[in-house]
Write a protein that holds these residues in place. Structure first.
Motif, PDB file in Angstrom:
ATOM      1  N   GLU A  23       2.186  -3.265 -19.304  1.00 13.77           N
ATOM      2  CA  GLU A  23       3.458  -3.871 -19.689  1.00 13.77           C
ATOM      3  C   GLU A  23       4.622  -3.172 -19.007  1.00 13.77           C
ATOM      4  N   ARG A  24       4.535  -1.842 -18.946  1.00 15.95           N
ATOM      5  CA  ARG A  24       5.589  -1.077 -18.277  1.00 15.95           C
ATOM      6  C   ARG A  24       5.616  -1.395 -16.783  1.00 15.95           C
ATOM      7  N   LEU A  25       4.440  -1.590 -16.194  1.00 15.54           N
ATOM      8  CA  LEU A  25       4.371  -1.927 -14.778  1.00 15.54           C
ATOM      9  C   LEU A  25       5.020  -3.282 -14.510  1.00 15.54           C
ATOM     10  N   LYS A  26       4.742  -4.258 -15.379  1.00 11.33           N
ATOM     11  CA  LYS A  26       5.362  -5.580 -15.215  1.00 11.33           C
ATOM     12  C   LYS A  26       6.882  -5.482 -15.299  1.00 11.33           C
ATOM     13  N   LEU A  27       7.370  -4.714 -16.260  1.00 10.22           N
ATOM     14  CA  LEU A  27       8.822  -4.534 -16.402  1.00 10.22           C
ATOM     15  C   LEU A  27       9.418  -3.939 -15.127  1.00 10.22           C
ATOM     16  N   ALA A  28       8.753  -2.933 -14.591  1.00  4.22           N
ATOM     17  CA  ALA A  28       9.268  -2.261 -13.401  1.00  4.22           C
ATOM     18  C   ALA A  28       9.289  -3.199 -12.194  1.00  4.22           C
ATOM     19  N   LEU A  29       8.157  -3.882 -11.956  1.00  5.78           N
ATOM     20  CA  LEU A  29       8.066  -4.752 -10.777  1.00  5.78           C
ATOM     21  C   LEU A  29       9.060  -5.897 -10.843  1.00  5.78           C
ATOM     22  N   GLU A  30       9.311  -6.413 -12.054  1.00 12.10           N
ATOM     23  CA  GLU A  30      10.246  -7.526 -12.204  1.00 12.10           C
ATOM     24  C   GLU A  30      11.699  -7.062 -12.216  1.00 12.10           C
ATOM     25  N   GLY A  31      11.915  -5.762 -12.425  1.00  8.85           N
ATOM     26  CA  GLY A  31      13.284  -5.260 -12.523  1.00  8.85           C
ATOM     27  C   GLY A  31      13.793  -4.590 -11.268  1.00  8.85           C
ATOM     28  N   ILE A  32      12.975  -4.542 -10.222  1.00  7.72           N
ATOM     29  CA  ILE A  32      13.389  -3.885  -8.978  1.00  7.72           C
ATOM     30  C   ILE A  32      13.709  -4.944  -7.926  1.00  7.72           C
ATOM     31  N   ASP A  33      14.954  -4.958  -7.466  1.00  8.36           N
ATOM     32  CA  ASP A  33      15.383  -5.917  -6.438  1.00  8.36           C
ATOM     33  C   ASP A  33      15.026  -5.331  -5.068  1.00  8.36           C
ATOM     34  N   ASP A  34      13.797  -5.603  -4.637  1.00  8.54           N
ATOM     35  CA  ASP A  34      13.262  -4.939  -3.443  1.00  8.54           C
ATOM     36  C   ASP A  34      13.047  -5.883  -2.263  1.00  8.54           C
ATOM     37  N   GLU A  35      13.585  -7.093  -2.318  1.00 10.95           N
ATOM     38  CA  GLU A  35      13.295  -8.079  -1.283  1.00 10.95           C
ATOM     39  C   GLU A  35      13.741  -7.619   0.100  1.00 10.95           C
ATOM     40  N   ASN A  36      14.937  -7.059   0.218  1.00 15.32           N
ATOM     41  CA  ASN A  36      15.414  -6.595   1.536  1.00 15.32           C
ATOM     42  C   ASN A  36      14.520  -5.495   2.083  1.00 15.32           C
ATOM     43  N   LEU A  37      14.074  -4.610   1.218  1.00 13.53           N
ATOM     44  CA  LEU A  37      13.162  -3.547   1.641  1.00 13.53           C
ATOM     45  C   LEU A  37      11.859  -4.139   2.150  1.00 13.53           C
ATOM     46  N   MET A  38      11.325  -5.125   1.434  1.00 10.39           N
ATOM     47  CA  MET A  38      10.060  -5.739   1.842  1.00 10.39           C
ATOM     48  C   MET A  38      10.199  -6.429   3.201  1.00 10.39           C
ATOM     49  N   LEU A  39      11.301  -7.116   3.398  1.00 11.78           N
ATOM     50  CA  LEU A  39      11.510  -7.821   4.669  1.00 11.78           C
ATOM     51  C   LEU A  39      11.593  -6.838   5.831  1.00 11.78           C
ATOM     52  N   LYS A  40      12.257  -5.713   5.616  1.00  5.63           N
ATOM     53  CA  LYS A  40      12.367  -4.711   6.680  1.00  5.63           C
ATOM     54  C   LYS A  40      11.013  -4.086   6.997  1.00  5.63           C
ATOM     55  N   LEU A  41      10.251  -3.798   5.952  1.00  7.47           N
ATOM     56  CA  LEU A  41       8.924  -3.206   6.171  1.00  7.47           C
ATOM     57  C   LEU A  41       7.988  -4.194   6.859  1.00  7.47           C
ATOM     58  N   GLU A  42       8.087  -5.457   6.470  1.00  2.00           N
ATOM     59  CA  GLU A  42       7.251  -6.492   7.097  1.00  2.00           C
ATOM     60  C   GLU A  42       7.605  -6.681   8.558  1.00  2.00           C
ATOM     61  N   SER A  43       8.882  -6.573   8.881  1.00  2.00           N
ATOM     62  CA  SER A  43       9.299  -6.744  10.279  1.00  2.00           C
ATOM     63  C   SER A  43       8.769  -5.601  11.154  1.00  2.00           C
ATOM     64  N   LYS A  44       8.571  -4.436  10.564  1.00  2.00           N
ATOM     65  CA  LYS A  44       8.054  -3.303  11.330  1.00  2.00           C
ATOM     66  C   LYS A  44       6.578  -3.478  11.657  1.00  2.00           C
ATOM     67  N   ARG A  45       5.865  -4.205  10.796  1.00  2.00           N
ATOM     68  CA  ARG A  45       4.445  -4.442  11.068  1.00  2.00           C
ATOM     69  C   ARG A  45       4.258  -5.493  12.159  1.00  2.00           C
ATOM     70  N   LYS A  46       5.164  -6.428  12.225  1.00  2.00           N
ATOM     71  CA  LYS A  46       5.133  -7.492  13.230  1.00  2.00           C
ATOM     72  C   LYS A  46       3.742  -8.132  13.300  1.00  2.00           C
ATOM     73  N   ASN A  47       3.098  -8.003  14.443  1.00  2.00           N
ATOM     74  CA  ASN A  47       1.788  -8.645  14.613  1.00  2.00           C
ATOM     75  C   ASN A  47       0.624  -7.674  14.418  1.00  2.00           C
ATOM     76  N   GLY A  48       0.922  -6.537  13.810  1.00  2.00           N
ATOM     77  CA  GLY A  48      -0.135  -5.558  13.584  1.00  2.00           C
ATOM     78  C   GLY A  48      -1.066  -5.986  12.455  1.00  2.00           C
ATOM     79  N   ARG A  49      -2.060  -5.162  12.191  1.00  2.00           N
ATOM     80  CA  ARG A  49      -3.014  -5.464  11.124  1.00  2.00           C
ATOM     81  C   ARG A  49      -2.303  -5.529   9.779  1.00  2.00           C
ATOM     82  N   ASN A  50      -2.741  -6.484   8.964  1.00  2.00           N
ATOM     83  CA  ASN A  50      -2.094  -6.689   7.676  1.00  2.00           C
ATOM     84  C   ASN A  50      -3.151  -6.854   6.582  1.00  2.00           C
TER      85      ASN A  50
END
Length: 397
Positions: A23-50
């Protein structure tokens, strides 16, 4: 999706602590505005293994904090036996992969990747703090600060380790000595010294909610007074205007800190050290009034008898403390002795009542040790320590 929990007050941290880990994990994941961070990290992987997407790895790092694991290996064992945890974090049990849970090397690689985006992660924390200021009435009015040692459990540095690039060695930790001043049963002043080897987290938190407002992580020998000055100066202009009080223990008894807070119209509620040598009282100007090292004020009568004066409040226009004796009001200007005389008198009930709130930052420090495993950790290096404390502060908020 908003996750709703029934609780008496949204400000009581203990209501979060009694929830189950999932329950605490769900609260944390839903309460963190991390979209910009995710997009930046995804752009660094580019066409690498995922094989293990950055969103899944980020969820796993947050989960490792909440499930109170100090090592990746112990957390992996938790993931392997907890299907609910794997599902919440985004791991697909039916995917055609060699490993049900990412190998340890994948976690290590992802943490290195996170270190490259410290600025974006700091934005997440600051956005959370801004949200708390806007949505919780009175948030940030009363603040408390403290420095917390995070001891390293690595061996003392050798010359070889100081130049080593091996992540298992500790190249950044430093020694520091903390002194405790106390009076023993016989009335003698004593000093107890503790030696620490590691790092230090300098924290300012909101007293009402016990949530962090600002922090910085340094080597263990970094000056606490300097760190708190830097944290105060780095607050936004709006945060400085909202702050009414900053509560600090006697280790922060400093004229520089007091002057900065007064310049910002923040009341310094700071415990005081007796720095007088041999003197019991000092005379206030050319008057019958004397005061001691702890801010208590006395009137000396014709028979040289000492009478404690009654505090009558602060005159904001004249910037003086008002005291009375035998029905007569006397004024003591705070500029006469900046350390002793504060806008809220040290010997007043108000000062003592407000200062009790300083224990909130000690409880926050306790949660860092107990709930987030900094009391017995396996973290090496200042950069990684800063990353793990930053993730912890994001999870707390």
């Amino acid at each position: 999706m908003a996750y709703i929990i029934t609780q008496k007050t949204i400000f009581d941290y203990s209501e979060i602590e009694i929830l189950g880990d999932l329950e605490r994990l769900k609260l944390a994941l839903e309460g963190i505005d991390d979209e910009n961070l995710m997009l930046k990290l995804e752009s660094k992987r580019k066409n690498g293994r995922n094989d293990y997407p950055v969103r899944v790895m980020w969820n796993l790092i947050i989960a490792m904090k909440i499930f109170e694991h100090k090592s990746v290996s112990s957390f992996r064992r938790e993931c392997l036996r907890n299907a609910g945890l794997r599902k919440i974090c985004g791991l697909n049990d039916h995917a055609n992969k060699k490993h049900l849970v990412p190998p340890e090397r994948v976690f290590i690689g992802f943490l290195k990747l996170l270190m490259t985006e410290e600025e974006e992660m700091n934005k997440i924390f600051k956005t959370q703090v801004e949200f708390l200021y806007k949505t919780i009435e009175g948030f940030g009015e009363t603040l408390a600060g403290d420095g917390k040692y995070i001891d390293s459990y690595a061996k003392n540095k050798s010359k070889e380790e100081m130049t080593s690039t091996d992540n298992r060695s500790e190249n950044d930790a430093e020694y520091s000595i903390k002194e405790y001043h106390y009076t023993d049963a016989k009335g003698n002043k004593q000093i107890k010294k503790e030696t620490h080897y590691g790092f230090k987290a300098h924290i300012i938190c909101d007293v009402a909610t016990e949530l962090p407002v600002a922090f910085k992580v340094t080597k263990g020998n970094y000056d606490e007074k300097k760190a708190i000055l830097e944290l105060v100066e780095e607050l936004t202009e709006e945060q400085k205007e909202i702050a009414k009080y900053l509560l600090l223990d006697r280790g922060y008894d400093s004229i520089r800190i007091i002057m900065l807070l007064k310049a910002l119209s923040i009341n310094p509620i700071i415990d005081i050290r007796n720095m007088w040598k041999g003197e019991i009282t000092k005379q206030y100007k050319d008057t019958n009034i004397v005061y001691n090292a702890y801010g208590e004020v006395f009137y000396i009568d014709e028979k040289t008898q000492q009478h404690k004066m009654k505090y009558e409040g602060y005159d904001r226009q004249k910037k003086c403390l008002r005291y009375s004796h035998n029905g007569k009001i006397y004024r003591i200007y705070i500029s006469y002795d900046e350390r002793i005389f504060l806008p809220i008198a040290r010997d007043s009930k108000k000062f003592k009542e407000i200062y009790k709130g300083r224990t909130t930052v000690e409880r926050l420090n306790g949660r860092l040790d107990r709930d987030y495993m900094f009391e017995n950790h396996q973290i090496r290096g200042l950069e990684k320590m800063n990353l793990m404390v930053l993730i912890t502060m994001i999870v707390m908020n």
